[in-house]
Design a protein around this motif. Structure first.
Motif, PDB file in Angstrom:
ATOM      1  N   ILE A 100       6.220  29.529 -13.401  1.00 24.72           N
ATOM      2  CA  ILE A 100       5.243  28.495 -13.070  1.00 24.72           C
ATOM      3  C   ILE A 100       5.532  27.187 -13.809  1.00 24.72           C
ATOM      4  CG2 ILE A 100       3.585  29.043 -14.913  1.00 24.72           C
ATOM      5  CD1 ILE A 100       1.361  28.763 -12.802  1.00 24.72           C
ATOM      6  N   SER A 101       6.289  27.288 -14.914  1.00 26.15           N
ATOM      7  CA  SER A 101       6.543  26.149 -15.789  1.00 26.15           C
ATOM      8  C   SER A 101       7.928  25.558 -15.553  1.00 26.15           C
ATOM      9  CB  SER A 101       6.416  26.582 -17.263  1.00 26.15           C
ATOM     10  OG  SER A 101       6.946  25.619 -18.134  1.00 26.15           O
ATOM     11  N   VAL A 102       7.984  24.281 -15.204  1.00 26.23           N
ATOM     12  CA  VAL A 102       9.259  23.595 -15.018  1.00 26.23           C
ATOM     13  C   VAL A 102      10.005  23.488 -16.343  1.00 26.23           C
ATOM     14  CG1 VAL A 102      10.339  21.404 -14.382  1.00 26.23           C
ATOM     15  CG2 VAL A 102       8.422  22.292 -13.040  1.00 26.23           C
ATOM     16  N   GLU A 103       9.269  23.226 -17.433  1.00 27.04           N
ATOM     17  CA  GLU A 103       9.892  23.106 -18.752  1.00 27.04           C
ATOM     18  C   GLU A 103      10.559  24.416 -19.157  1.00 27.04           C
ATOM     19  OE1 GLU A 103       6.988  19.983 -18.190  1.00 27.04           O
ATOM     20  OE2 GLU A 103       6.827  22.160 -17.996  1.00 27.04           O
ATOM     21  N   THR A 104       9.911  25.530 -18.864  1.00 21.73           N
ATOM     22  CA  THR A 104      10.493  26.834 -19.164  1.00 21.73           C
ATOM     23  C   THR A 104      11.768  27.058 -18.367  1.00 21.73           C
ATOM     24  OG1 THR A 104       8.416  27.897 -19.791  1.00 21.73           O
ATOM     25  CG2 THR A 104      10.114  29.316 -18.872  1.00 21.73           C
ATOM     26  N   LEU A 105      11.748  26.713 -17.104  1.00 21.25           N
ATOM     27  CA  LEU A 105      12.936  26.886 -16.264  1.00 21.25           C
ATOM     28  C   LEU A 105      14.085  26.010 -16.741  1.00 21.25           C
ATOM     29  CD1 LEU A 105      11.235  27.095 -12.757  1.00 21.25           C
ATOM     30  CD2 LEU A 105      12.346  28.959 -14.003  1.00 21.25           C
ATOM     31  N   ASP A 106      13.766  24.803 -17.203  1.00 19.51           N
ATOM     32  CA  ASP A 106      14.808  23.932 -17.752  1.00 19.51           C
ATOM     33  C   ASP A 106      15.448  24.585 -18.971  1.00 19.51           C
ATOM     34  OD1 ASP A 106      14.367  22.005 -15.835  1.00 19.51           O
ATOM     35  OD2 ASP A 106      13.050  20.769 -17.101  1.00 19.51           O
ATOM     36  N   PHE A 107      14.616  25.186 -19.821  1.00 21.49           N
ATOM     37  CA  PHE A 107      15.124  25.867 -21.015  1.00 21.49           C
ATOM     38  C   PHE A 107      16.036  27.028 -20.622  1.00 21.49           C
ATOM     39  CE2 PHE A 107      14.699  29.415 -23.996  1.00 21.49           C
ATOM     40  CZ  PHE A 107      15.077  28.813 -25.196  1.00 21.49           C
ATOM     41  N   VAL A 108      15.613  27.815 -19.638  1.00 18.54           N
ATOM     42  CA  VAL A 108      16.390  28.982 -19.205  1.00 18.54           C
ATOM     43  C   VAL A 108      17.715  28.556 -18.589  1.00 18.54           C
ATOM     44  CG1 VAL A 108      16.443  30.886 -17.540  1.00 18.54           C
ATOM     45  CG2 VAL A 108      14.400  30.500 -18.923  1.00 18.54           C
ATOM     46  N   VAL A 109      17.693  27.546 -17.739  1.00 15.69           N
ATOM     47  CA  VAL A 109      18.919  27.095 -17.073  1.00 15.69           C
ATOM     48  C   VAL A 109      19.902  26.505 -18.085  1.00 15.69           C
ATOM     49  CG1 VAL A 109      19.856  25.428 -15.428  1.00 15.69           C
ATOM     50  CG2 VAL A 109      17.845  26.774 -14.828  1.00 15.69           C
ATOM     51  N   ASN A 110      19.387  25.794 -19.081  1.00 15.65           N
ATOM     52  CA  ASN A 110      20.265  25.259 -20.124  1.00 15.65           C
ATOM     53  C   ASN A 110      20.920  26.378 -20.913  1.00 15.65           C
ATOM     54  OD1 ASN A 110      19.844  22.544 -19.554  1.00 15.65           O
ATOM     55  ND2 ASN A 110      18.051  22.405 -20.883  1.00 15.65           N
ATOM     56  N   ARG A 111      20.184  27.458 -21.091  1.00 15.32           N
ATOM     57  CA  ARG A 111      20.704  28.600 -21.849  1.00 15.32           C
ATOM     58  C   ARG A 111      21.622  29.465 -20.989  1.00 15.32           C
ATOM     59  NH1 ARG A 111      16.882  33.029 -25.041  1.00 15.32           N
ATOM     60  NH2 ARG A 111      18.575  34.110 -26.116  1.00 15.32           N
ATOM     61  N   TYR A 112      21.282  29.580 -19.696  1.00 14.68           N
ATOM     62  CA  TYR A 112      22.057  30.411 -18.756  1.00 14.68           C
ATOM     63  C   TYR A 112      22.438  29.544 -17.551  1.00 14.68           C
ATOM     64  CZ  TYR A 112      19.761  34.100 -21.475  1.00 14.68           C
ATOM     65  OH  TYR A 112      19.285  34.891 -22.492  1.00 14.68           O
ATOM     66  N   PRO A 113      23.518  28.794 -17.634  1.00 18.03           N
ATOM     67  CA  PRO A 113      23.879  27.824 -16.575  1.00 18.03           C
ATOM     68  C   PRO A 113      24.078  28.438 -15.199  1.00 18.03           C
ATOM     69  CG  PRO A 113      25.150  27.437 -18.572  1.00 18.03           C
ATOM     70  CD  PRO A 113      24.452  28.748 -18.764  1.00 18.03           C
ATOM     71  N   ASN A 114      24.422  29.705 -15.117  1.00 18.92           N
ATOM     72  CA  ASN A 114      24.691  30.325 -13.812  1.00 18.92           C
ATOM     73  C   ASN A 114      23.444  30.890 -13.132  1.00 18.92           C
ATOM     74  OD1 ASN A 114      27.463  29.807 -14.030  1.00 18.92           O
ATOM     75  ND2 ASN A 114      27.790  31.670 -15.222  1.00 18.92           N
ATOM     76  N   VAL A 115      22.295  30.722 -13.764  1.00 22.86           N
ATOM     77  CA  VAL A 115      21.048  31.233 -13.203  1.00 22.86           C
ATOM     78  C   VAL A 115      20.429  30.196 -12.273  1.00 22.86           C
ATOM     79  CG1 VAL A 115      18.654  31.832 -13.786  1.00 22.86           C
ATOM     80  CG2 VAL A 115      20.551  32.830 -15.082  1.00 22.86           C
TER      81      VAL A 115
END
Length: 289
Positions: A100-115
């Motif tokens: 639900i959180s865009v900020e959380t998704l940004d954090f995850v994508v930065n950590r896991y670029p292939n996600v």
């Protein structure tokens, strides 16, 4: 029976946006915000050990690529475990993280670029948005925060319809299976931000969606994630007594949690081995039609 006495002031979206803003990528944002980060590491380590055992039990086979969706991805804690496990099995992964959180998704994508990232609200997302697109759908301690019955139904049905025929849905929830639980008619949290449900509430929706429940596994025991049930009232009150003492003394301190980690995890494993974890449970379903 789903509780109807829910605090109308609780808004799921606001709750998560506030937690992620307060704690960033720390586990407190998705675990126990009122307890220490070191305690949350203990809790998640216990759950991770249970989760890996489940992946082994499933013995999933796929020709080349496995498509996985995690709804309510949070800090992305589970991604590493899933990626490492299936990589060792020789399978390529296509992992989609939804939150639900865009900020959380940004954090995850930065950590896991292939996600792949997908921002959505489980309470209102179209049930058929990802119809039959994934081999595995994970929803881990997410649906309990949908305290409204319609939102819960929508979130569970969305997760279910996203699974392809023959695929697997893995839920981790405070599902009640024992004969006594004080949470069977009221929320787990005094802030009404989470709700325990009988396992039949999940079954009746998922059976209609063409699923069969394969297994129920303990996640973390009551020692590391609080008791929600027991076979007797006395059994529950005993577990609750020890949990409250630990929460008020050891678990609220990073230092004490870190020092007690080995013995806590050993006791936690023994409790789970006996089959009476009496806390959160992994519910495994397979889609047959």
């Amino acid at each position: 029976m789903i509780n109807k006495k829910i605090n109308n002031s609780y808004l799921n979206k606001d709750y998560w946006l506030r937690l992620h803003a307060d704690f960033g990528g720390r586990l407190q944002s998705v675990g126990w915000p009122s307890l220490s980060e070191e305690f949350n590491k203990i809790k998640y380590e216990s759950e991770l050990k249970s989760f890996v055992k489940i992946l082994i039990e499933l013995n999933l086979q796929h020709e080349n690529e496995l498509k996985i969706l995690e709804v309510g991805v949070g800090t992305g804690f589970w991604i590493t475990a899933v990626r490492d496990f299936f990589s060792e099995c020789g399978l390529n992964l296509q992992f989609t993280a939804a939150d639900i959180s865009v900020e959380t998704l940004d954090f995850v994508v930065n950590r896991y670029p292939n996600v792949f990232a997908e921002q959505l609200d489980l309470a209102s997302v179209s049930v058929g948005k990802f119809a039959q697109q994934f081999d595995i759908v994970l929803s881990l301690m997410v649906l309990l925060h949908l305290t409204n019955a319609e939102a819960f139904n929508n979130g569970l049905r969305f997760s279910a319809t996203s699974v392809r025929e023959g695929g697997v849905l893995v839920l981790y929830e405070p599902a009640i299976v024992y004969s006594y639980s004080p949470w069977s008619d009221r929320p787990i949290s005094s802030e009404d931000n989470s709700l325990s449900r009988y396992i039949t509430e999940f079954d009746k929706i998922l059976i209609k969606e063409g699923f069969e429940r394969l297994a129920v596994f303990p996640g973390a025991s009551w020692l590391t994630n609080s008791p929600i049930e027991a076979s007797t009232y006395i059994g529950f009150k005993t577990r609750e007594f020890f949990w409250k003492i630990l929460a008020k003394t050891v678990y609220c301190s990073d230092l004490l949690s870190r020092l007690s980690r080995p013995i806590i995890l050993k006791l936690d494993a023994l409790i789970k081995q006996r089959g009476n974890g009496c806390s959160g449970k992994f519910l495994i379903y397979r889609k047959y039609c």
